[in-house]
Design a protein around this motif. Structure first.
Motif, mmCIF file in Angstrom:
data_model
loop_
_atom_site.group_PDB
_atom_site.id
_atom_site.type_symbol
_atom_site.label_atom_id
_atom_site.label_comp_id
_atom_site.label_asym_id
_atom_site.label_seq_id
_atom_site.Cartn_x
_atom_site.Cartn_y
_atom_site.Cartn_z
ATOM 1 N N ASN A 89 0.827 -1.198 0.000
ATOM 2 C CA ASN A 89 0.000 0.000 0.000
ATOM 3 C C ASN A 89 0.860 1.247 0.000
ATOM 4 O O ASN A 89 1.841 1.350 0.752
ATOM 5 C CB ASN A 89 -0.905 0.030 1.239
ATOM 6 C CG ASN A 89 -1.993 -1.028 1.197
ATOM 7 O OD1 ASN A 89 -3.027 -0.850 0.580
ATOM 8 N ND2 ASN A 89 -1.738 -2.157 1.852
ATOM 9 N N ASP A 90 0.488 2.189 -0.856
ATOM 10 C CA ASP A 90 1.103 3.514 -0.887
ATOM 11 C C ASP A 90 0.089 4.491 -0.300
ATOM 12 O O ASP A 90 -0.842 4.929 -0.970
ATOM 13 C CB ASP A 90 1.471 3.899 -2.327
ATOM 14 C CG ASP A 90 2.165 5.255 -2.406
ATOM 15 O OD1 ASP A 90 2.374 5.872 -1.333
ATOM 16 O OD2 ASP A 90 2.482 5.701 -3.520
ATOM 17 N N PHE A 91 0.293 4.856 0.963
ATOM 18 C CA PHE A 91 -0.683 5.675 1.662
ATOM 19 C C PHE A 91 -0.556 7.159 1.344
ATOM 20 O O PHE A 91 -1.300 7.973 1.904
ATOM 21 C CB PHE A 91 -0.557 5.459 3.177
ATOM 22 C CG PHE A 91 -0.964 4.079 3.612
ATOM 23 C CD1 PHE A 91 -2.282 3.677 3.498
ATOM 24 C CD2 PHE A 91 -0.033 3.184 4.109
ATOM 25 C CE1 PHE A 91 -2.668 2.399 3.889
ATOM 26 C CE2 PHE A 91 -0.409 1.913 4.507
ATOM 27 C CZ PHE A 91 -1.726 1.515 4.397
ATOM 28 N N ASP A 92 0.366 7.529 0.458
ATOM 29 C CA ASP A 92 0.426 8.921 -0.001
ATOM 30 C C ASP A 92 -0.659 9.217 -1.039
ATOM 31 O O ASP A 92 -0.943 10.373 -1.321
ATOM 32 C CB ASP A 92 1.805 9.223 -0.598
ATOM 33 C CG ASP A 92 2.883 9.296 0.478
ATOM 34 O OD1 ASP A 92 2.549 9.713 1.610
ATOM 35 O OD2 ASP A 92 4.023 8.930 0.202
ATOM 36 N N ARG A 93 -1.236 8.178 -1.605
ATOM 37 C CA ARG A 93 -2.315 8.361 -2.568
ATOM 38 C C ARG A 93 -3.657 8.430 -1.851
ATOM 39 O O ARG A 93 -3.770 8.109 -0.666
ATOM 40 C CB ARG A 93 -2.313 7.218 -3.579
ATOM 41 C CG ARG A 93 -1.032 7.156 -4.418
ATOM 42 C CD ARG A 93 -1.131 6.114 -5.495
ATOM 43 N NE ARG A 93 -1.263 4.773 -4.951
ATOM 44 C CZ ARG A 93 -1.394 3.691 -5.705
ATOM 45 N NH1 ARG A 93 -1.429 3.805 -7.028
ATOM 46 N NH2 ARG A 93 -1.492 2.507 -5.150
ATOM 47 N N ASP A 94 -4.684 8.828 -2.599
ATOM 48 C CA ASP A 94 -6.029 8.890 -2.030
ATOM 49 C C ASP A 94 -6.514 7.488 -1.678
ATOM 50 O O ASP A 94 -6.094 6.496 -2.276
ATOM 51 C CB ASP A 94 -6.995 9.546 -3.018
ATOM 52 C CG ASP A 94 -6.645 11.015 -3.279
ATOM 53 O OD1 ASP A 94 -6.019 11.621 -2.384
ATOM 54 O OD2 ASP A 94 -6.978 11.518 -4.362
ATOM 55 N N GLU A 95 -7.435 7.411 -0.724
ATOM 56 C CA GLU A 95 -7.891 6.113 -0.230
ATOM 57 C C GLU A 95 -8.540 5.276 -1.323
ATOM 58 O O GLU A 95 -8.402 4.061 -1.343
ATOM 59 C CB GLU A 95 -8.873 6.318 0.925
ATOM 60 C CG GLU A 95 -9.303 5.028 1.595
ATOM 61 C CD GLU A 95 -10.119 5.261 2.845
ATOM 62 O OE1 GLU A 95 -10.658 4.282 3.405
ATOM 63 O OE2 GLU A 95 -10.226 6.436 3.274
ATOM 64 N N ASP A 96 -9.238 5.914 -2.254
ATOM 65 C CA ASP A 96 -9.887 5.143 -3.319
ATOM 66 C C ASP A 96 -8.892 4.627 -4.354
ATOM 67 O O ASP A 96 -9.260 3.864 -5.250
ATOM 68 C CB ASP A 96 -10.963 5.991 -4.009
ATOM 69 C CG ASP A 96 -10.394 7.291 -4.575
ATOM 70 O OD1 ASP A 96 -9.206 7.606 -4.296
ATOM 71 O OD2 ASP A 96 -11.128 8.004 -5.284
ATOM 72 N N GLN A 97 -7.608 5.025 -4.232
ATOM 73 C CA GLN A 97 -6.565 4.547 -5.143
ATOM 74 C C GLN A 97 -5.638 3.523 -4.488
ATOM 75 O O GLN A 97 -4.671 3.090 -5.104
ATOM 76 C CB GLN A 97 -5.735 5.729 -5.645
ATOM 77 C CG GLN A 97 -6.529 6.712 -6.496
ATOM 78 C CD GLN A 97 -5.685 7.872 -6.988
ATOM 79 O OE1 GLN A 97 -4.570 8.092 -6.516
ATOM 80 N NE2 GLN A 97 -6.205 8.622 -7.944
ATOM 81 N N TRP A 98 -5.937 3.144 -3.257
ATOM 82 C CA TRP A 98 -5.128 2.125 -2.591
ATOM 83 C C TRP A 98 -5.289 0.788 -3.293
ATOM 84 O O TRP A 98 -6.359 0.461 -3.819
ATOM 85 C CB TRP A 98 -5.537 1.998 -1.133
ATOM 86 C CG TRP A 98 -5.153 3.194 -0.301
ATOM 87 C CD1 TRP A 98 -4.389 4.240 -0.682
ATOM 88 C CD2 TRP A 98 -5.547 3.449 1.053
ATOM 89 N NE1 TRP A 98 -4.267 5.143 0.329
ATOM 90 C CE2 TRP A 98 -4.969 4.693 1.421
ATOM 91 C CE3 TRP A 98 -6.318 2.772 1.979
ATOM 92 C CZ2 TRP A 98 -5.146 5.248 2.679
ATOM 93 C CZ3 TRP A 98 -6.484 3.321 3.233
ATOM 94 C CH2 TRP A 98 -5.905 4.545 3.578
ATOM 95 N N ASP A 99 -4.226 -0.011 -3.291
ATOM 96 C CA ASP A 99 -4.195 -1.271 -4.037
ATOM 97 C C ASP A 99 -4.917 -2.388 -3.278
ATOM 98 O O ASP A 99 -4.918 -2.423 -2.040
ATOM 99 C CB ASP A 99 -2.752 -1.692 -4.303
ATOM 100 C CG ASP A 99 -2.026 -0.700 -5.199
ATOM 101 O OD1 ASP A 99 -2.696 -0.116 -6.066
ATOM 102 O OD2 ASP A 99 -0.809 -0.526 -5.016
#
Length: 284
Positions: free
Chosen positions: A111-121
């Protein structure tokens, strides 16, 4: 079983156990097992980042499970499963009905938590069949269950069932990341320190651990000598330059005999006054 101490009619030792012996020839199948679905409830937590993820999120908005995320059919898992040599198995539930199978679900959740929550893998699932090792003396998966009954006289009977099926083993791994300036500073500083240590270790290896170490040491000493000589030459040139400048200044600025500098105009003017006085006295 336990030996009773007597011999049977066949000349073999008698043991205390259940009769008749287990018979694998009698097989009952459950129909349409491949269509059975498996619901995966998986939760992960990243305590340092204070984040958590789950596969039970209401993705559709109506509370229904999502295929490939938290819902898998038995046939889907078997068809995606890979052998030990990473070749595809292309199995179905019918293929494992007799002996069963053991399948590993390797789940990778980064998970890249710098992105928006709806873009989490979402997690990635890779399935491997574990019981298909080459030259193995056994394969499949089974276990036994027994049901005991007692009649009015106290005699016991046992119903033994040997069950074959699919066993799933889940292994979850992953990383969660978020930018942190403090961590970047520490990593950058450590990298610079490592570069300094690497240079020191390299010099030690070149000077002591190679066939050409002697030549390397001589080159190092020669470079040091050249540097010292160059510094001495520069210092000598600086001293000579300062001495020459001082001599030039002394020649260009006359003094009055007492070490006090005089300018050229004042010196010439004084001489002219002296000559004029001498001429005047002669005429008188």
């Amino acid at each position: 079983g336990i030996y009773t101490g007597t011999c049977g009619s066949n000349g073999r030792c008698e043991v205390f156990g259940w009769c008749p012996l287990e018979d694998d020839s009698k097989v009952d199948y459950i129909n349409n097992v491949g269509a059975f679905t498996i619901f995966v409830n998986m939760n992960v937590r990243y305590p340092i980042l204070k984040k958590s993820r789950t596969t039970t999120v209401n993705r559709n908005g109506d509370g229904s499970p999502v295929s490939g995320l938290n819902l898998f059919s038995v046939n889907e898992i078997l068809q995606k499963a890979l052998n030990s040599d990473d070749s595809e198995t292309n199995l179905t539930a019918k293929d494992i009905a007799v002996k069963g199978a053991v399948v590993l679900a390797d789940v990778s959740w980064n998970n890249d938590f710098d992105r928006d929550e709806d873009q989490w893998d979402d997690p990635e699932f890779v399935f491997y069949r574990l019981d298909s090792q080459k030259d193995s003396i056994t394969s499949g998966f089974n276990f036994r269950t027994a049901i005991y009954d007692f009649d009015a006289t106290g005699d016991a009977t046992r119903t033994l069932r040997k069950l074959h099926g699919l066993r799933l083993v889940f292994v979850i791994n992953g990383r969660g990341g978020s930018f942190n300036f403090g961590a970047l500073t520490i990593t950058f500083g450590a990298g610079i320190a490592y570069l300094g240590i690497a240079s020191l270790i390299t010099d030690m290896v070149l000077a002591n651990c190679l066939k050409e170490s002697k030549g390397y040491k001589e080159k190092q000493l020669e470079r040091v000598r050249r540097s010292i000589v160059r510094e001495e030459i520069n210092e000598k040139q600086d001293r000579e330059s300062k001495i020459g400048q001082q001599i030039w200044n002394n020649m260009a600025e006359p003094d009055d005999g007492n070490g006090v500098p005089l300018n050229a105009a004042t010196a010439n003017g004084g001489s002219e006054n002296v000559e004029m006085q001498n001429i005047t006295k002669a005429e008188e």
